[in-house]
Design a protein around this motif. Sequence first.
Motif, PDB file in Angstrom:
ATOM      1  N   UNK A 326       0.820  -1.223   0.000  1.00  0.00           N
ATOM      2  CA  UNK A 326       0.000   0.000   0.000  1.00  0.00           C
ATOM      3  C   UNK A 326       0.858   1.279   0.000  1.00  0.00           C
ATOM      4  N   UNK A 327       0.260   2.363  -0.468  1.00  0.00           N
ATOM      5  CA  UNK A 327       0.962   3.639  -0.536  1.00  0.00           C
ATOM      6  C   UNK A 327       0.908   4.372   0.789  1.00  0.00           C
ATOM      7  N   UNK A 328       1.641   3.858   1.766  1.00  0.00           N
ATOM      8  CA  UNK A 328       1.643   4.496   3.086  1.00  0.00           C
ATOM      9  C   UNK A 328       3.076   4.822   3.495  1.00  0.00           C
ATOM     10  N   UNK A 329       3.204   5.730   4.453  1.00  0.00           N
ATOM     11  CA  UNK A 329       4.517   6.210   4.875  1.00  0.00           C
ATOM     12  C   UNK A 329       5.470   5.095   5.315  1.00  0.00           C
ATOM     13  N   UNK A 330       5.040   4.117   6.130  1.00  0.00           N
ATOM     14  CA  UNK A 330       6.006   3.100   6.576  1.00  0.00           C
ATOM     15  C   UNK A 330       6.610   2.298   5.418  1.00  0.00           C
TER      16      UNK A 330
END
Lengths: 454, 454
Positions: A326-330
């Motif tokens: 997914x396109x998430x910060x972590x």
Amino acid sequence: MVASLENHQPHQVVIVGGGFGGLYAAKALKTANVDVTLIDKRNFHLFQPLLYQVATGALSATDISAPLRSVLSTSKNTKVLLGEVNDIDPKTQQVILGDKVVPYDTLIVATGAKHSYFGKDNWKEFAPGLKTVEDAIEMRRRIFTAFEAAEQETDIEKRRALLTFVIVGAGPTGVELAGAIAELAYKTLQEDFRNIDTSETRILLLQGGDRILPALAPELSQEAEASLERLGVIVHTKTRVTNIENDIVTLKQNDQFKEIAAKTVLWAAGVQGSPMGKVLAERTGVECDRSGRVIVEPDLSIKGHQNIFVVGDLANFSHQNGQPLPGVAPVAKQEGEYVAALIQKRLQGKTLRPFKYTDYGNLAMIGQNSAVVDLGLIKLKGYFAWLFWLLIHIYFLIEFDHKILVMIQWAWNYLTRKRSARLITGKESLALTKSEDSHTSTYTPTNNRQTVNV
Amino acid sequence: MVASLENHQPHQVVIVGGGFGGLYAAKALKTANVDVTLIDKRNFHLFQPLLYQVATGALSATDISAPLRSVLSTSKNTKVLLGEVNDIDPKTQQVILGDKVVPYDTLIVATGAKHSYFGKDNWKEFAPGLKTVEDAIEMRRRIFTAFEAAEQETDIEKRRALLTFVIVGAGPTGVELAGAIAELAYKTLQEDFRNIDTSETRILLLQGGDRILPALAPELSQEAEASLERLGVIVHTKTRVTNIENDIVTLKQNDQFKEIAAKTVLWAAGVQGSPMGKVLAERTGVECDRSGRVIVEPDLSIKGHQNIFVVGDLANFSHQNGQPLPGVAPVAKQEGEYVAALIQKRLQGKTLRPFKYTDYGNLAMIGQNSAVVDLGLIKLKGYFAWLFWLLIHIYFLIEFDHKILVMIQWAWNYLTRKRSARLITGKESLALTKSEDSHTSTYTPTNNRQTVNV
């Protein structure tokens, strides 16, 4: 891999993009024997996960930003270059910024994602998204201008449209926006208006799939939906938007079409890879997925170009079951750090195991004292989830800019329910909805809520 | 005075402008038996004295703003109306906002001042002033873009112009801007660039008269000038600007003309009354001074119109020796409160002694640990003046929005010399100075300060 040993010049690493992927790659190269050039079109890193707080007047844009130069000030091997990369040349190993070129030995592309309106780009004007500081300030302007215009509107239908907020997409951003607007309308602004009753505000959260927050466990989706409804948000799942035009949102629910008059429509649905994905595809022949994300190899490089890496939201890294991460910060952060480590290994003539994402969990804030946290084995909801959300965000904000005061202020805003950052600014600051009647009407001050005045 | 007793409707007070004058008038009427309508074209009160901190990246715009509705939320007799007044009709006792009219029994005009370029309005484009949030963000954009462009400039002359900052006018705003830019260039940014040495920055503060801060005692002007020079600011008194065009400032010193190449010119010189002054003059026949300020009577009303008052920067209240009171926050605040008191007295059939300004003193911040404070008998300079300045501003900021955290953050910024709010934002965020050479040049990363790269 080309290690440029001529002139004893260190290996040149060029990073395009100063988001989580690019910035953490640069930070991880601080002590490496390489020269790093970080190129970004903005002079600051933006903590995107808190952008909805700016859009709803709880934090200022500067609270969630850090100047790139300041973050990288002690990385003496690192330069920051303000500019927009519009092309790359893999043969001569150069990135191109207008009339300037920057040579690289290794290139890391971390230019992220932008909104996708699924081909309906004309919706953009009516339903702005939330990716940049300017987006957030524009969203803030629309939200607070809607209440101001409602205060001055005499026509009941028009006032209803002004007090209707539709949020398209119920991922974390959509959920957080809906929760924040609910707190705004039903709590913060309650005493501030004289002609309208802000508790009449309708907030609709629309989701195409069968549950909100699909990245979380189903029981947490359910919990989040219940929390939102307690806050006053109307959640519609299995609902597709078929048109957005002239303050009318057209929905499709169970093959039934429905029109909703709403002055403020906010887009939190689709994203697509930034234009650099297309540039890479053209120049290197690498494949992009349907969302314009670059398909990367197990080591995050691109096929046939061992020295070009893509990290963060622009990368499609095949995960379990072939689903991309997914396109998430972590994800972006871990990818950036992985590539930094790989570059250093390669310079030592070694290699590194393929990239593997460590998923510490997913979380979403719903409102005061309410959030959902999915850590796999451990699932939290309500107050403890909220506290956990707060601590995680304090941790990350402090990490790069010691912004502890931001979180204190934010917690303070929560305690006092104040949203003191609710400025209507920008070019069109004064653009209140114009009344279609051109005659001069009389404005009669009154405290009577029944009589609505112009 | 007309007390509208028909329909038992309370006396209608309309206040135009939510700055210090208008806001304090509204606050002082909170418990009065009147209806108050406060009209402003912005939805927030702006703490203008700290605007220079926004322009130089130390505070965010939201830190020094308070939503008008929030400040007046508990004043149940008070409405806030977002809109721009473009006319008044003293005969029918109405203010006009486009196609809307608002009737008044008493009108308080507090629309403040705007910049004056002394008839040279073409200078505005090259030398922006500092009155609004947008002004501050534009100034911030210019200041930080100049350093970014200098980092990329190879031409020595052009780089010198990019690193030259000219501030026109040495009142408090000019002095505070010059001090803040000096701290930025010589301290905060020192470690952040790789090609330029920010200590090569030149900061020129120009003053037409023979001393800076003319509102203060001469010995404090002298002290302030010495402090600025210790910080690295070049102060030129008895210096007039004769032209500003295409990054060239033309000066006149002792009948000698001099040209200075400077990419960033900031205007802190003249102000003039806002356009409402002219409207009042046309509609009521009241006289304005040369700066467009309305000449007011001893009770701050205007000649022949006992129920129209002008307070704050737009008012010319004749003081000792016929000099008008200065356009500063304490004057506006006291004038607003005076008119609020007078309205209440009149409703009781009483009257009030003419307005008298209580001057608690003048002060200006120069930089870290340095300020000048003139309290008449007591004069402070250096550290104690700085502390005093800080406490006064904390006091005023807390008074209307409990913004204690702002001041903590600000003090923190001072201690750490961080200016984390240095975002380059807005429409032209990316507009770096374009190189006039159109050929493709090679950017070679290096840490050598002698070689300046594109």
